[in-house]
Write an enzyme that holds these catalytic residues in place. Structure first.
Site, PDB file in Angstrom:
ATOM      1  N   CYS A 164       2.764  -8.012   3.636  1.00 41.70           N
ATOM      2  CA  CYS A 164       2.614  -6.565   3.802  1.00 41.70           C
ATOM      3  C   CYS A 164       2.557  -6.128   5.264  1.00 41.70           C
ATOM      4  O   CYS A 164       2.536  -4.933   5.551  1.00 41.70           O
ATOM      5  CB  CYS A 164       1.359  -6.093   3.073  1.00 41.70           C
ATOM      6  SG  CYS A 164       1.269  -6.690   1.374  1.00 41.70           S
ATOM      7  N   HIS A 304      -4.280   0.903   6.734  1.00 44.27           N
ATOM      8  CA  HIS A 304      -3.595   0.089   5.725  1.00 44.27           C
ATOM      9  C   HIS A 304      -3.889   0.672   4.348  1.00 44.27           C
ATOM     10  O   HIS A 304      -2.981   0.852   3.546  1.00 44.27           O
ATOM     11  CB  HIS A 304      -4.051  -1.360   5.831  1.00 44.27           C
ATOM     12  CG  HIS A 304      -3.305  -2.291   4.945  1.00 44.27           C
ATOM     13  ND1 HIS A 304      -1.932  -2.407   4.967  1.00 44.27           N
ATOM     14  CD2 HIS A 304      -3.736  -3.168   3.997  1.00 44.27           C
ATOM     15  CE1 HIS A 304      -1.548  -3.313   4.083  1.00 44.27           C
ATOM     16  NE2 HIS A 304      -2.625  -3.785   3.478  1.00 44.27           N
ATOM     17  N   HIS A 341       2.433   1.285  -2.106  1.00 45.59           N
ATOM     18  CA  HIS A 341       2.458   0.194  -1.130  1.00 45.59           C
ATOM     19  C   HIS A 341       3.857  -0.411  -1.098  1.00 45.59           C
ATOM     20  O   HIS A 341       4.260  -1.116  -2.019  1.00 45.59           O
ATOM     21  CB  HIS A 341       1.415  -0.856  -1.513  1.00 45.59           C
ATOM     22  CG  HIS A 341       1.184  -1.884  -0.458  1.00 45.59           C
ATOM     23  ND1 HIS A 341       1.962  -1.987   0.673  1.00 45.59           N
ATOM     24  CD2 HIS A 341       0.254  -2.879  -0.361  1.00 45.59           C
ATOM     25  CE1 HIS A 341       1.522  -2.984   1.415  1.00 45.59           C
ATOM     26  NE2 HIS A 341       0.495  -3.540   0.810  1.00 45.59           N
TER      27      HIS A 341
END
Length: 414
Positions: A164, A304, A341
């Site tokens: 990620c 995040h 995401h």
């Protein structure tokens, strides 16, 4: 040798909120969610039946039919976002400068649809039905490879893969290559298309995904007590990063300067973050050290903020440890509340968003934040965008395997 200054001169996106930078940004500021029921396959038997899918994407904008048949969707997303960023930058390539312009585009997973398609062909029809383009079309570095071929870029050609954190790491390392005179300009970013049966099923198996299937648009809710996992997104984002004087000489539009890049590792667990938030904290502190600025210089953090029970409060804790009392004066938001995401593309898209926050002096909101969880007591810009003075932004990306990255971006002051 003194480090060269690095700026951003081009932006491009393919996202669940639109396939143009302006469309994506306006949707963010309006607090719109890109999360909807999955349409790419029948997800009725899956515990998670929602995702933030890219809609109305036409690969023919950037590839001919022959090339479309040879490439996975994640490569096509990368090609389109790179095209936008390249055209936005106004850069032109010739025999002299081609070796000084490169590409750094990564993906967290790579060609998941392509892998599934060819595996199905193997099972149903045998090995002769596997495409001769299966391997080149699915490998992660083909995103950078195809972009370099299209624009004749003969400088560094790399693809960093860090789950990620991929998009942010590619941009950060591209900036460092320019700072250390390995290139004058780079197209950098991340791309992902993992909302497939294996992708959704795999993340569901580790209980990472939200199962709020009856309210898709409310499923991604960072720092809220009701959060139950992240929502998978897809898409790509690229920026053109360039040495400052190189950009000035050609009168380029300069959006922002990359002044700091920090990294760290949790060294704790495959999928869970360090419970003391030391990795997150070290990463942010390293970015400030690299930038050479005091914590008080930062105005806004694009967090995040994945909407997972474990990670959200730890990021809030790390921000407090990094910034002290200034943490409570910061605006902090998670745009994943709207985009989902996007894995390897997330940090790249959030870099674009951070640049736009500086350009427009506006912090995008964290939507669906109705009841903040214990310890989540920072100013998370709940539910509505906020006009405010923004000169310096921090952007965080943290990934499976304990891989962390932080960028610090600034308005250009001369």
């Amino acid at each position: 040798m003194e480090k060269r200054r690095v700026v951003i001169t081009g932006l491009g996106v393919v996202s669940p909120l639109g396939n143009k930078v302006s469309d994506m940004w306006q949707a963010l500021l309006a607090g719109k969610s890109g999360v909807k029921p999955i349409t790419r396959f029948d997800a009725s038997s899956f515990p998670t039946q929602i995702a933030a899918e890219v809609r109305d994407f036409d690969p023919a904008l950037v590839l001919d039919l022959k090339s479309i048949r040879k490439t996975d969707v994640f490569v096509q997303f990368a090609m389109e976002s790179a095209r936008q960023a390249w055209e936005d930058s106004g850069l032109e390539i010739n025999e002299t400068n081609a070796p000084r312009v490169g590409v750094a585009i990564g993906s967290g997973i790579g060609g998941m649809p392509w892998i599934e398609k060819n595996y199905d062909a193997l099972l149903t029809s045998g090995p002769r039905k596997i495409s001769p383009f299966f391997i080149p079309g699915a490998i992660i570095n083909m995103a950078s490879g195809m972009v370099s071929i299209k624009y004749d870029l003969k400088g560094p050609n790399i693809s960093i893969v860090t789950a990620c954190t991929t998009g942010l790491h590619n941009i950060g390392h591209a900036a460092r290559m320019i700072a250390h005179n390995d290139a004058d300009a780079m197209i950098a970013g991340g791309t992902e298309m993992a909302s497939t049966p294996l992708g959704i099923g795999g993340f569901a198996a580790v209980r990472a995904l939200s199962t709020r299937n009856d309210e898709p648009e409310k499923a991604s809710r960072p720092w809220d007590k009701g959060r139950d996992g992240f929502v998978l997104g897809e898409g790509a984002a690229c920026v053109v990063v360039e040495e400052l004087e190189h950009a000035k000489k050609r009168n380029a539009t300069i959006y922002a300067e990359i002044i700091g890049f920090g990294m760290s590792g949790d060294a704790y667990h495959m999928t869970r973050p360090d419970p003391e938030a030391e990795g997150f904290t070290t990463c942010m502190k390293n970015s400030l050290r690299d930038a050479g600025i005091a914590p008080e210089r930062v105005d806004y953090i694009n967090a995040h903020g994945t909407s997972t029970p474990a990670a959200d409060p730890l990021e809030a804790r790390a921000i407090k440890k990094t910034f002290g009392d200034h943490a409570y004066k910061l605006a902090v938001s998670s745009t994943k509340s709207m985009t989902g995401h996007m894995l390897g593309a997330a940090g790249a898209l959030e870099t674009v968003i951070s640049v736009l926050a500086i350009r427009d002096n506006t912090a995008p909101p964290t939507i669906n934040l109705e009841n903040p969880d214990e310890g989540c007591d920072l100013d998370f810009v709940p539910n509505e965008a906020r006009e405010m003075k923004i000169d310096t932004v921090m952007s965080n990306s943290f990934g499976f395997g304990g891989t962390n990255g932080t960028l610090v971006l600034s308005r250009v002051f001369d």
